[in-house]
Scaffold this motif. Structure first.
Motif, mmCIF file in Angstrom:
data_model
loop_
_atom_site.group_PDB
_atom_site.id
_atom_site.type_symbol
_atom_site.label_atom_id
_atom_site.label_comp_id
_atom_site.label_asym_id
_atom_site.label_seq_id
_atom_site.Cartn_x
_atom_site.Cartn_y
_atom_site.Cartn_z
ATOM 1 N N LYS A 89 39.292 38.747 43.706
ATOM 2 C CA LYS A 89 39.273 39.364 42.620
ATOM 3 C C LYS A 89 38.402 40.586 42.442
ATOM 4 O O LYS A 89 38.906 41.542 42.037
ATOM 5 C CB LYS A 89 39.403 38.857 40.931
ATOM 6 N N THR A 90 37.270 40.589 42.733
ATOM 7 C CA THR A 90 36.300 42.093 41.996
ATOM 8 C C THR A 90 36.325 43.119 43.408
ATOM 9 O O THR A 90 36.903 44.077 43.206
ATOM 10 C CB THR A 90 34.866 41.149 42.138
ATOM 11 N N ALA A 91 37.188 42.236 44.392
ATOM 12 C CA ALA A 91 37.560 43.102 45.556
ATOM 13 C C ALA A 91 39.083 43.964 45.657
ATOM 14 O O ALA A 91 38.803 45.219 45.805
ATOM 15 C CB ALA A 91 37.228 42.670 46.817
ATOM 16 N N LEU A 92 39.436 42.843 44.422
ATOM 17 C CA LEU A 92 40.860 44.215 44.475
ATOM 18 C C LEU A 92 40.712 44.647 43.582
ATOM 19 O O LEU A 92 40.801 45.707 43.826
ATOM 20 C CB LEU A 92 41.557 43.003 44.192
ATOM 21 N N PHE A 93 39.982 44.464 41.946
ATOM 22 C CA PHE A 93 39.948 45.562 41.277
ATOM 23 C C PHE A 93 39.348 47.015 41.599
ATOM 24 O O PHE A 93 39.824 47.872 41.138
ATOM 25 C CB PHE A 93 39.319 44.783 40.041
#
Length: 129
Positions: free
Chosen positions: A67-71
């Motif tokens: 999630k963090t990487a996508l965000f």
């Protein structure tokens, strides 16, 4: 074959349910207790028997880094169709929604990207085709 269910990882199911129903306008379809979490889905009120969106807890060790990487890269976790992206963006902004990308037209497609407050970017889209 058709898509029955898809999901977004959320950091708080209660907060996600409020955002996806009270702000985005989906309706709760299923809520089944599963220990500390729930099988919690929402659907479009325009298609209550259509594709369900699972508000899935992000407790799995791979979920939060994903999630963090996508965000951080500005990549939406999901895309929802709307009839009018600028009008829907204005409506959502009036409800306090923060946008990572303002409405943008690219050929026959208009998109905008919003923050779902649960760790995801969500794209809204309209296609003229």
């Amino acid at each position: 074959m058709r898509i029955h269910l898809t999901s977004v990882f959320v950091d708080d199911q209660d907060k996600a349910l409020r955002f996806y129903t009270e702000v985005l306008g989906f309706v709760k379809k299923a809520e089944v207790p599963l220990g500390a979490d729930r099988w919690l889905t929402v659907v479009s009120p325009e298609d209550p028997d259509g594709t369900e969106l699972l508000l899935e807890p992000d407790g799995h060790p791979a979920a939060k880094p994903y999630k963090t990487a996508l965000f951080e890269d500005g990549i939406p976790a999901a895309s929802f169709a709307v009839d009018d992206v600028p009008a829907e963006s204005d409506r959502l902004r009036g409800l306090g929604v923060r946008f990572a990308q303002e409405p943008r037209r690219t050929g026959p497609v208009t998109t905008a990207i919003l923050d779902d407050t649960c760790g995801n970017l969500i794209q809204i889209v309209h296609s003229d085709e």
